[in-house]
Write an enzyme that holds these catalytic residues in place. Structure first.
Site, PDB file in Angstrom:
ATOM      1  N   ASP A  76       0.865  -1.188   0.000  1.00 57.25           N
ATOM      2  CA  ASP A  76       0.000   0.000   0.000  1.00 57.25           C
ATOM      3  C   ASP A  76       0.895   1.229   0.000  1.00 57.25           C
ATOM      4  O   ASP A  76       1.110   1.874   1.019  1.00 57.25           O
ATOM      5  CB  ASP A  76      -0.919  -0.017   1.228  1.00 57.25           C
ATOM      6  CG  ASP A  76      -1.968   1.090   1.197  1.00 57.25           C
ATOM      7  OD1 ASP A  76      -2.075   1.786   0.163  1.00 57.25           O
ATOM      8  OD2 ASP A  76      -2.666   1.270   2.216  1.00 57.25           O
ATOM      9  N   LYS A  77       1.419   1.560  -1.158  1.00 55.34           N
ATOM     10  CA  LYS A  77       2.402   2.630  -1.283  1.00 55.34           C
ATOM     11  C   LYS A  77       1.856   3.995  -0.885  1.00 55.34           C
ATOM     12  O   LYS A  77       2.590   4.842  -0.381  1.00 55.34           O
ATOM     13  CB  LYS A  77       2.930   2.695  -2.722  1.00 55.34           C
ATOM     14  CG  LYS A  77       3.859   1.557  -3.110  1.00 55.34           C
ATOM     15  CD  LYS A  77       4.212   1.639  -4.589  1.00 55.34           C
ATOM     16  CE  LYS A  77       5.258   0.623  -4.983  1.00 55.34           C
ATOM     17  NZ  LYS A  77       6.624   1.011  -4.625  1.00 55.34           N
ATOM     18  N   ASN A 121       9.609  -7.533  -9.418  1.00 55.90           N
ATOM     19  CA  ASN A 121       9.094  -6.194  -9.701  1.00 55.90           C
ATOM     20  C   ASN A 121      10.219  -5.237 -10.054  1.00 55.90           C
ATOM     21  O   ASN A 121      11.326  -5.319  -9.525  1.00 55.90           O
ATOM     22  CB  ASN A 121       8.239  -5.674  -8.532  1.00 55.90           C
ATOM     23  CG  ASN A 121       9.033  -4.860  -7.528  1.00 55.90           C
ATOM     24  OD1 ASN A 121       9.359  -3.687  -7.771  1.00 55.90           O
ATOM     25  ND2 ASN A 121       9.378  -5.474  -6.395  1.00 55.90           N
ATOM     26  N   PHE A 125       9.896   2.895  -7.626  1.00 51.56           N
ATOM     27  CA  PHE A 125       9.391   3.936  -6.716  1.00 51.56           C
ATOM     28  C   PHE A 125       8.261   4.761  -7.342  1.00 51.56           C
ATOM     29  O   PHE A 125       8.297   5.990  -7.362  1.00 51.56           O
ATOM     30  CB  PHE A 125      10.530   4.868  -6.291  1.00 51.56           C
ATOM     31  CG  PHE A 125      11.354   4.373  -5.126  1.00 51.56           C
ATOM     32  CD1 PHE A 125      11.042   3.206  -4.457  1.00 51.56           C
ATOM     33  CD2 PHE A 125      12.449   5.106  -4.690  1.00 51.56           C
ATOM     34  CE1 PHE A 125      11.812   2.763  -3.385  1.00 51.56           C
ATOM     35  CE2 PHE A 125      13.232   4.674  -3.615  1.00 51.56           C
ATOM     36  CZ  PHE A 125      12.911   3.499  -2.967  1.00 51.56           C
ATOM     37  N   SER A 186      16.194  -0.482  -2.356  1.00 53.81           N
ATOM     38  CA  SER A 186      15.445  -0.905  -3.536  1.00 53.81           C
ATOM     39  C   SER A 186      16.395  -1.051  -4.715  1.00 53.81           C
ATOM     40  O   SER A 186      17.243  -0.184  -4.950  1.00 53.81           O
ATOM     41  CB  SER A 186      14.362   0.118  -3.890  1.00 53.81           C
ATOM     42  OG  SER A 186      13.807  -0.179  -5.162  1.00 53.81           O
ATOM     43  N   ASN A 188      15.514  -0.851  -7.792  1.00 58.55           N
ATOM     44  CA  ASN A 188      14.841  -0.326  -8.983  1.00 58.55           C
ATOM     45  C   ASN A 188      15.026   1.161  -9.232  1.00 58.55           C
ATOM     46  O   ASN A 188      14.440   1.719 -10.150  1.00 58.55           O
ATOM     47  CB  ASN A 188      13.342  -0.656  -8.910  1.00 58.55           C
ATOM     48  CG  ASN A 188      13.109  -2.152  -8.846  1.00 58.55           C
ATOM     49  OD1 ASN A 188      13.834  -2.925  -9.481  1.00 58.55           O
ATOM     50  ND2 ASN A 188      12.122  -2.568  -8.077  1.00 58.55           N
ATOM     51  N   THR A 189      15.811   1.828  -8.387  1.00 60.05           N
ATOM     52  CA  THR A 189      16.198   3.214  -8.619  1.00 60.05           C
ATOM     53  C   THR A 189      17.712   3.239  -8.802  1.00 60.05           C
ATOM     54  O   THR A 189      18.445   2.856  -7.886  1.00 60.05           O
ATOM     55  CB  THR A 189      15.804   4.119  -7.435  1.00 60.05           C
ATOM     56  OG1 THR A 189      14.375   4.163  -7.343  1.00 60.05           O
ATOM     57  CG2 THR A 189      16.333   5.534  -7.627  1.00 60.05           C
ATOM     58  N   LYS A 224      16.307   0.031   6.044  1.00 63.51           N
ATOM     59  CA  LYS A 224      15.991  -1.202   5.303  1.00 63.51           C
ATOM     60  C   LYS A 224      17.165  -1.571   4.408  1.00 63.51           C
ATOM     61  O   LYS A 224      17.643  -0.749   3.626  1.00 63.51           O
ATOM     62  CB  LYS A 224      14.732  -1.020   4.463  1.00 63.51           C
ATOM     63  CG  LYS A 224      14.239  -2.326   3.836  1.00 63.51           C
ATOM     64  CD  LYS A 224      12.840  -2.166   3.267  1.00 63.51           C
ATOM     65  CE  LYS A 224      12.268  -3.497   2.815  1.00 63.51           C
ATOM     66  NZ  LYS A 224      10.871  -3.372   2.341  1.00 63.51           N
ATOM     67  N   ASN A 253      15.030  -6.263   1.787  1.00 64.99           N
ATOM     68  CA  ASN A 253      14.330  -5.901   0.557  1.00 64.99           C
ATOM     69  C   ASN A 253      14.374  -7.092  -0.399  1.00 64.99           C
ATOM     70  O   ASN A 253      14.722  -8.205  -0.016  1.00 64.99           O
ATOM     71  CB  ASN A 253      14.999  -4.661  -0.059  1.00 64.99           C
ATOM     72  CG  ASN A 253      14.001  -3.734  -0.726  1.00 64.99           C
ATOM     73  OD1 ASN A 253      13.144  -4.176  -1.489  1.00 64.99           O
ATOM     74  ND2 ASN A 253      14.102  -2.439  -0.451  1.00 64.99           N
TER      75      ASN A 253
END
Length: 373
Positions: A76-77, A121, A125, A186, A188-189, A224, A253
Site C-alpha cells: 500500500d504505497k 518487480n 518507486f 530498492s 529499482n532506482t 531497510k 528488501n
C-alpha cells in the site's frame, strides 16, 4: 476449493500490477463504512478472520502491536487501505516507499508473478508524492493502528541532495507515522543502493533525526537493507544504527541475485528488478541477514523481518532468528487474505503446545537459552 486452487492460478495469467491495483482499491472502498469492513472480513478471511491473543502482543521501538504481523512497504504505497488491512488481521501497515514528489516509476509492464507465490518487480518507486500520501493518512490519525512510513528518494535527485529529501518526507508525515524506515535498498532506482554505504547513510540518518527533533522529538527509525549485502557492508549499516541510537534494521528488501531469478526461466536471469516471495533461496538470504544482525548486536537492536513468509513455519524461522515483527507483501498474493489470521492462530497454538508465555520469548531463541522447540 481453496484460494491456492482457484485464485492464485488466475493471478499468474493476469497482469500482476493491475491485479494489485484492483485488490488495493477494493480494500479502500471497503473502508467506507463499518458494515462494508465487516463484509470484507467475512468474505475474504472466512474462518481465519482477525484474531488477537495476549501471547501475540509485542512492542517494537516503543510502538505496541497486538500481533507480530504487518503489511510491508510496497503493498500500500499511498496509504489507501490501512484500516482494511488491519481488519484482515495485520497489526499495522508500513506505507510507501513515499517520495517527496510524484513519480510514475518505470515503464510498464514492471511487475510479474514468475512462479507460485514468487514475484519480480521493477516498479521504480512509483509514488503519488508526499502531499497526497499525507492527505490519505490523515483519515487514519488517532485510530490506534500502527503505521510505519518507508521513505525513498526521487529518481533524479542527486545523492548529495538525498539527505534533505528524506528529511522533507519525514517532516510532512511526522504526525501520521508511528515509525520511519529509510529505504536505501530498492534495486529499482539507479544508484540507490550506494546510499547503504556508511557515509551517505550517516548523512541521511542525521538529516531525518534533525527534522524529527525539530518537530517534537525522535520517533523510531529503521534502515531497510538488501539481502545481497556482504557481511562487511551489513556491519557498516549496523554501526550507523548503533552510533545514532536508531531503533533497528528492516531485513530485507528484494534480491537481484541472477541465479535465483534464472530458476524461473532464463528470460528472468538478467531481467531488471527484485525477486520476492516464496523462493527458498531468497527466504534463506533474508533470514541469514536477520541472524547476522542479531548475533553481531547480541540482540541489542530491533529487527523487522521480511522475505518469503507464507505460513507460521516461515514466520517462526525469522522470529527465532531475531525478528520482533514480521512483514508480509508477496505472501498476500501467494496465500490470500486469510493469511494473517491463519498464521496468528498457528503461532498461538505453537506456544500453547510448548508452554511458551509470549511471542517475546521466541525472538532470537535460536541463539539463546530460550525455549526454541
Amino acid at each position: 476449493m481453496t484460494y491456492q486452487e482457484i485464485i492464485r492460478p488466475l493471478l499468474i495469467r493476469l497482469d500482476s500490477e493491475t491485479w494489485h491495483d484492483y485488490a488495493r482499491e477494493t480494500l479502500h472502498l471497503a473502508e467506507k463504512s463499518s458494515f462494508t469492513l465487516k463484509v470484507l472480513e467475512l468474505l475474504l478471511a472466512y474462518h481465519h478472520r482477525r484474531y488477537t491473543h495476549e501471547k501475540l502482543h509485542i512492542v517494537l521501538g516503543g510502538v505496541s502491536f497486538d500481533n507480530p504481523l504487518m503489511v510491508g512497504a510496497g503493498w500500500d504505497k499511498a496509504g489507501r487501505a490501512v484500516k482494511s488491512l488491519y481488519t484482515l488481521g495485520f497489526s499495522g501497515v508500513e506505507v510507501g516507499s513515499v517520495l517527496a514528489f510524484q513519480q510514475p516509476g518505470n515503464p510498464k509492464p514492471r511487475q510479474f508473478i514468475i512462479g507460485p507465490g514468487v514475484a519480480l518487480n521493477h516498479l521504480g518507486f512509483n509514488s503519488p508524492g508526499v502531499k497526497q500520501v499525507a492527505a490519505n493518512l490523515a483519515k487514519y490519525e488517532n485510530n490506534g493502528i500502527p503505521i510505519g512510513v518507508n521513505i525513498g528518494k526521487n529518481r533524479n535527485t542527486p545523492d548529495r541532495q538525498a539527505p534533505a529529501e528524506y528529511a522533507v518526507v519525514a517532516g510532512v508525515l511526522y504526525q501520521y507515522a508511528d515509525y520511519f524506515v529509510i529505504n536505501v535498498s530498492s534495486p529499482n532506482t539507479p544508484g540507490l543502493r550506494r546510499l547503504q554505504d556508511r557515509e551517505p547513510l550517516t548523512d541521511i540518518v542525521q538529516a531525518v533525526n534533525s527534522k524529527m527533533i525539530e518537530l517534537g522529538g525522535p520517533k523510531p527509525l529503521f534502515v531497510k537493507i538488501a539481502p545481497d549485502l556482504t557481511e562487511e557492508a551489513a556491519n557498516d549499516v549496523i554501526r550507523v544504527v548503533a552510533d545514532h541510537n536508531l531503533s533497528g534494521i528492516v531485513a530485507t528488501n528484494t534480491t537481484i541475485d541472477v541465479r535465483i531469478k534464472a530458476k524461473y526461466g532464463n528470460k528472468w536471469r538478467n531481467r531488471e528488478g527484485g525477486l520476492s516471495g516464496d523462493d527458498p533461496d531468497f527466504r534463506e538470504m533474508a533470514t541469514t541477514k536477520i541472524s547476522h544482525i542479531w548475533r553481531e548486536t547480541k540482540g541489542q537492536i530491533e529487527i523487522i523481518g521480511v522475505g518469503g513468509v507464507k505460513d507460521a513455519v516461515t514466520a517462526l524461522e525469522k522470529i527465532k532468528s531475531g525478528a520482533k515483527v514480521i512483514q508480509i507483501v508477496t505472501g498476500l498474493v501467494g496465500e490470500g487474505p486469510a493469511l494473517p489470521g491463519k498464521i496468528n492462530r498457528e503461532l498461538v497454538a505453537h506456544m500453547n503446545k510448548r508452554g511458551i508465555k509470549s511471542i517475546n520469548d521466541l525472538v532470537g531463541s535460536r541463539f539463546s537459552n530460550k525455549t526454541t522447540v
